[in-house]
Write a protein that holds these residues in place. Sequence first.
Motif, PDB file in Angstrom:
ATOM      1  N   ARG A   4       0.830  -1.201   0.000  1.00  0.00           N
ATOM      2  CA  ARG A   4       0.000   0.000   0.000  1.00  0.00           C
ATOM      3  C   ARG A   4       0.873   1.263   0.000  1.00  0.00           C
ATOM      4  NH1 ARG A   4      -5.149   1.290   3.983  1.00  0.00           N
ATOM      5  NH2 ARG A   4      -5.659   3.301   3.096  1.00  0.00           N
ATOM      6  N   LEU A   5       1.964   1.234   0.739  1.00  0.00           N
ATOM      7  CA  LEU A   5       2.852   2.399   0.774  1.00  0.00           C
ATOM      8  C   LEU A   5       3.443   2.661  -0.597  1.00  0.00           C
ATOM      9  CD1 LEU A   5       4.296   4.585   2.386  1.00  0.00           C
ATOM     10  CD2 LEU A   5       6.063   2.910   2.957  1.00  0.00           C
ATOM     11  N   LEU A   6       3.818   1.603  -1.315  1.00  0.00           N
ATOM     12  CA  LEU A   6       4.363   1.763  -2.665  1.00  0.00           C
ATOM     13  C   LEU A   6       3.338   2.366  -3.603  1.00  0.00           C
ATOM     14  CD1 LEU A   6       6.388  -1.557  -3.050  1.00  0.00           C
ATOM     15  CD2 LEU A   6       7.315   0.757  -2.888  1.00  0.00           C
ATOM     16  N   VAL A   7       2.074   1.941  -3.456  1.00  0.00           N
ATOM     17  CA  VAL A   7       1.001   2.499  -4.280  1.00  0.00           C
ATOM     18  C   VAL A   7       0.859   3.992  -4.027  1.00  0.00           C
ATOM     19  CG1 VAL A   7      -1.485   2.494  -4.698  1.00  0.00           C
ATOM     20  CG2 VAL A   7      -0.272   0.329  -4.427  1.00  0.00           C
ATOM     21  N   ILE A   8       0.835   4.373  -2.758  1.00  0.00           N
ATOM     22  CA  ILE A   8       0.665   5.783  -2.398  1.00  0.00           C
ATOM     23  C   ILE A   8       1.818   6.623  -2.935  1.00  0.00           C
ATOM     24  CG2 ILE A   8       0.554   7.404  -0.474  1.00  0.00           C
ATOM     25  CD1 ILE A   8      -0.787   5.169   1.154  1.00  0.00           C
ATOM     26  N   LEU A   9       3.039   6.151  -2.710  1.00  0.00           N
ATOM     27  CA  LEU A   9       4.200   6.914  -3.165  1.00  0.00           C
ATOM     28  C   LEU A   9       4.219   7.050  -4.679  1.00  0.00           C
ATOM     29  CD1 LEU A   9       6.973   5.484  -0.793  1.00  0.00           C
ATOM     30  CD2 LEU A   9       5.894   7.748  -0.705  1.00  0.00           C
ATOM     31  N   SER A  10       3.803   6.005  -5.369  1.00  0.00           N
ATOM     32  CA  SER A  10       3.852   6.021  -6.832  1.00  0.00           C
ATOM     33  C   SER A  10       2.938   7.068  -7.428  1.00  0.00           C
ATOM     34  CB  SER A  10       3.475   4.635  -7.370  1.00  0.00           C
ATOM     35  OG  SER A  10       3.484   4.647  -8.775  1.00  0.00           O
ATOM     36  N   PHE A  11       1.648   7.087  -7.016  1.00  0.00           N
ATOM     37  CA  PHE A  11       0.771   8.058  -7.674  1.00  0.00           C
ATOM     38  C   PHE A  11       0.926   9.455  -7.080  1.00  0.00           C
ATOM     39  CE2 PHE A  11      -2.560   8.973  -4.722  1.00  0.00           C
ATOM     40  CZ  PHE A  11      -2.832   7.802  -4.023  1.00  0.00           C
ATOM     41  N   LEU A  12       1.442   9.569  -5.848  1.00  0.00           N
ATOM     42  CA  LEU A  12       1.701  10.903  -5.329  1.00  0.00           C
ATOM     43  C   LEU A  12       2.847  11.577  -6.081  1.00  0.00           C
ATOM     44  CD1 LEU A  12       1.334  10.645  -1.445  1.00  0.00           C
ATOM     45  CD2 LEU A  12      -0.234  11.657  -3.111  1.00  0.00           C
ATOM     46  N   ALA A 371     -12.801  -3.267  -7.664  1.00  0.00           N
ATOM     47  CA  ALA A 371     -13.288  -2.534  -6.488  1.00  0.00           C
ATOM     48  C   ALA A 371     -12.378  -2.741  -5.280  1.00  0.00           C
ATOM     49  CB  ALA A 371     -14.709  -2.961  -6.154  1.00  0.00           C
ATOM     50  N   MET A 372     -11.903  -3.974  -5.103  1.00  0.00           N
ATOM     51  CA  MET A 372     -11.133  -4.304  -3.893  1.00  0.00           C
ATOM     52  C   MET A 372      -9.702  -3.798  -3.956  1.00  0.00           C
ATOM     53  SD  MET A 372     -12.560  -8.179  -3.225  1.00  0.00           S
ATOM     54  CE  MET A 372     -11.759  -8.416  -1.642  1.00  0.00           C
ATOM     55  N   THR A 373      -9.248  -3.377  -5.128  1.00  0.00           N
ATOM     56  CA  THR A 373      -7.870  -2.898  -5.256  1.00  0.00           C
ATOM     57  C   THR A 373      -7.795  -1.385  -5.444  1.00  0.00           C
ATOM     58  OG1 THR A 373      -7.953  -3.449  -7.626  1.00  0.00           O
ATOM     59  CG2 THR A 373      -6.990  -5.086  -6.135  1.00  0.00           C
ATOM     60  N   LEU A 374      -8.914  -0.708  -5.216  1.00  0.00           N
ATOM     61  CA  LEU A 374      -8.953   0.758  -5.253  1.00  0.00           C
ATOM     62  C   LEU A 374      -8.904   1.271  -3.817  1.00  0.00           C
ATOM     63  CD1 LEU A 374      -9.350   3.112  -7.360  1.00  0.00           C
ATOM     64  CD2 LEU A 374     -11.732   3.138  -6.603  1.00  0.00           C
ATOM     65  N   GLN A 461      -5.977   4.727 -12.035  1.00  0.00           N
ATOM     66  CA  GLN A 461      -5.155   4.122 -13.087  1.00  0.00           C
ATOM     67  C   GLN A 461      -3.865   3.548 -12.501  1.00  0.00           C
ATOM     68  OE1 GLN A 461      -3.122   6.927 -15.681  1.00  0.00           O
ATOM     69  NE2 GLN A 461      -3.747   5.751 -17.490  1.00  0.00           N
ATOM     70  N   GLU A 462      -3.224   4.336 -11.625  1.00  0.00           N
ATOM     71  CA  GLU A 462      -1.950   3.906 -11.047  1.00  0.00           C
ATOM     72  C   GLU A 462      -2.152   2.793 -10.025  1.00  0.00           C
ATOM     73  OE1 GLU A 462       2.272   4.064 -10.516  1.00  0.00           O
ATOM     74  OE2 GLU A 462       0.844   4.522 -12.117  1.00  0.00           O
ATOM     75  N   MET A 463      -3.211   2.857  -9.217  1.00  0.00           N
ATOM     76  CA  MET A 463      -3.491   1.794  -8.246  1.00  0.00           C
ATOM     77  C   MET A 463      -3.729   0.466  -8.953  1.00  0.00           C
ATOM     78  SD  MET A 463      -5.971   3.844  -5.580  1.00  0.00           S
ATOM     79  CE  MET A 463      -5.338   5.118  -4.502  1.00  0.00           C
ATOM     80  N   TRP A 464      -4.510   0.496 -10.021  1.00  0.00           N
ATOM     81  CA  TRP A 464      -4.788  -0.738 -10.762  1.00  0.00           C
ATOM     82  C   TRP A 464      -3.551  -1.242 -11.500  1.00  0.00           C
ATOM     83  CZ3 TRP A 464      -9.993   1.696 -12.595  1.00  0.00           C
ATOM     84  CH2 TRP A 464     -10.967   1.483 -11.599  1.00  0.00           C
ATOM     85  N   ARG A 465      -2.698  -0.318 -11.922  1.00  0.00           N
ATOM     86  CA  ARG A 465      -1.459  -0.744 -12.579  1.00  0.00           C
ATOM     87  C   ARG A 465      -0.578  -1.503 -11.593  1.00  0.00           C
ATOM     88  NH1 ARG A 465       3.796   0.489 -13.234  1.00  0.00           N
ATOM     89  NH2 ARG A 465       3.732   2.177 -11.702  1.00  0.00           N
ATOM     90  N   GLY A 469      -1.585  -5.059 -12.347  1.00  0.00           N
ATOM     91  CA  GLY A 469      -0.735  -5.207 -13.512  1.00  0.00           C
ATOM     92  C   GLY A 469      -1.415  -4.853 -14.824  1.00  0.00           C
ATOM     93  N   ILE A 470      -2.383  -3.918 -14.782  1.00  0.00           N
ATOM     94  CA  ILE A 470      -3.097  -3.523 -15.993  1.00  0.00           C
ATOM     95  C   ILE A 470      -2.796  -2.072 -16.343  1.00  0.00           C
ATOM     96  CG2 ILE A 470      -4.951  -5.203 -15.655  1.00  0.00           C
ATOM     97  CD1 ILE A 470      -6.704  -2.961 -14.566  1.00  0.00           C
ATOM     98  N   GLU A 471      -2.869  -1.768 -17.617  1.00  0.00           N
ATOM     99  CA  GLU A 471      -2.610  -0.411 -18.114  1.00  0.00           C
ATOM    100  C   GLU A 471      -3.884   0.123 -18.759  1.00  0.00           C
ATOM    101  OE1 GLU A 471       0.105   1.321 -17.764  1.00  0.00           O
ATOM    102  OE2 GLU A 471       1.665  -0.144 -17.236  1.00  0.00           O
ATOM    103  N   ILE A 472      -4.759   0.720 -17.946  1.00  0.00           N
ATOM    104  CA  ILE A 472      -6.014   1.249 -18.472  1.00  0.00           C
ATOM    105  C   ILE A 472      -5.796   2.667 -18.994  1.00  0.00           C
ATOM    106  CG2 ILE A 472      -6.905   2.263 -16.329  1.00  0.00           C
ATOM    107  CD1 ILE A 472      -9.631   0.927 -17.098  1.00  0.00           C
ATOM    108  N   GLN A 473      -6.549   3.056 -20.015  1.00  0.00           N
ATOM    109  CA  GLN A 473      -6.407   4.370 -20.619  1.00  0.00           C
ATOM    110  C   GLN A 473      -7.409   5.346 -19.987  1.00  0.00           C
ATOM    111  OE1 GLN A 473      -3.770   4.453 -22.779  1.00  0.00           O
ATOM    112  NE2 GLN A 473      -3.664   2.296 -22.145  1.00  0.00           N
ATOM    113  N   LEU A 474      -7.144   6.646 -20.140  1.00  0.00           N
ATOM    114  CA  LEU A 474      -8.032   7.690 -19.628  1.00  0.00           C
ATOM    115  C   LEU A 474      -8.515   8.557 -20.774  1.00  0.00           C
ATOM    116  CD1 LEU A 474      -6.017   8.905 -16.488  1.00  0.00           C
ATOM    117  CD2 LEU A 474      -7.693   7.056 -16.627  1.00  0.00           C
TER     118      LEU A 474
END
Length: 597
Positions: A4-12, A371-374, A461-465, A469-474
């Motif tokens: 979770r910390l890696l996720v936060i640091l990545s999109f921040l 939903a569970m990974t957001l 997008q970054e949390m799901w990546r 391991g998915i690359e969704i578009q915006l």
Amino acid sequence: MRKRLLVILSFLLVLSMMVTACAPPKGGDSKPTDAEESNTDSTGENIIRTNNSNEPGSLDPALAQGTHESWILDHTFEGLMKIDKDLKVVPGMAEKYEVSDDNLTYTFTLRDGIKWSNGDPITAHDFEFAWKRALDPNLASEYSHQLYYIKGGEAYNNTKSPGLEYPDDNGNMVVETYDPSELEGLDVEGKDEEAINEMVYEKRLEAAREEVAVKALDDKTLEVTLEAPTAYFLELTAFYTLYPVNKNVVESNPDWAKNASTHVSNGPFTLTEWEHSATIKIRKNDNYYDKDSIKIDGVNFDIISDENTAWQKYEGGDYDFLTPLPQAVVPQMKESDNPELVIGAEVGTYYYNLNSKIKPFNNVKVRKGLAMTLDRQTIVDKIAQGGQIAAEGVVPFGMKDDKGNEYRDDVGNLVEYNVEEGKKLFEEGLAEEGMKPEDFKNFVLLYNTQEAHKKIAQAAQEMWRLNLGIEIQLENVDFQVKLDREKAGDYDISRAGWIGDYMDPITFIELWESNSSFNDAKYSNPEYDKLVAIAKSSSDPKERFDAMKKAEKMIMADMPVIPVYFYTQPYAQKPYLTGVYKPLVNYPKLTYSELNR
């Protein structure tokens, strides 16, 4: 925890490059400009200046469907009831009302001498006409279901035309036919089948319209009979779909609501200028019964979708009031204790639609995995930062149950953040659909143009990546374009939000009925529909609330939508502007405000 910390640091890290450009200076109030030092504008009028962030699709109460329209309508129209400065439902156009012992029949008596902005008298016939018009299937009002509580309302709105295809209860397409007995009294000799079908349809409509139990007994008296006791019906009459329209004006000009020159309303203000996609101006309605209590002369709304541009105008003294605010502005104003920031309470839910008609979103495991990974808590703490609450379901806090307790407390948290389990379900669902994570590069998260939505979409997008391991578009589009694409099913995932129409959980629960016009996720579950029907029709409070709680648990188990957070509405208000009030289910009301520059 490490994940979770890696996720936060990545999109921040991604976010940090975007937050400084629109941040306000620290230190409290902005410096007043010459324009702020006078109570009047260049015309000598006492005008509030603000922004309406999107061009209205319609300023016809029956056709409006979003806050970009309702904010204007709530200042230019008024229903039988209204929400006052004390946030109570009180008589509006109605002077008084009576309710029958069985709670089915409401009799409203209109105020004496009330008039439309063009001087025509407002009568009970206008209300009868407006409500039946909103139910007319030919008008295709998105909010017609709000009148289904009236006896005969749903039957009228669902009147079908012979010769056309409709989905049956099982979703199969069938062709509507007519019984030969329906031709009685019709002159069908020499007519082709298309003409006969139209004649039968008109006959059906006329008969169904007569069965709608809203009736003007005379010019001042409106009688309404409901299908079942509805505890929130009085509050519903303050909602914009139930606003009256001038029968004579509408019948003489179908395009009456498209321009200021032909627009007629009954509220505290009237539309005087509408330069499409640029400005809207409303001015005090001299025919409004409570005009003496209104201290301002009107409101000027720019139509600017870019929040940063709007904020710069507020900071520069061009605006007296502003909502919404850029995402980075709210935490900066909070940090500096800026007294111009108001965190308005709101009953609403921010969520993502998942188009269940498209693989792999038809698979419940895929939906639950997303939903569970957001990480909702990180979104509200690090991105939204406006006092929002991480969503625990589709119904927000603020609603009371049959015992008068907080509805949400009893239902509990139905949305889990669990990356390990979510990834497992996601991969299982993808395999069942014959797909792989790399296939997600072809899917798009659609959102309407606004900085806040962009940042939240980038975080998702970054949390799901990282988590899946998915690359969704915006993709961002104008608000009305987004709404149109959702209705057409032209999206994969879309940003959505819902502000309650009244203070009852059904205003959220009913959204995902199979036949709901706002069911953009295309969710269909007969058992869910049965629970919603019970909640709408039961006269037993316990039975209807039990049904709603079961329905919410059911939809969160199926997860056709991903709740993100429960709304607040931060807004900025100059110190010299007073008297603004914020109902839980409306944008801020400027009607009784004052400018004291």
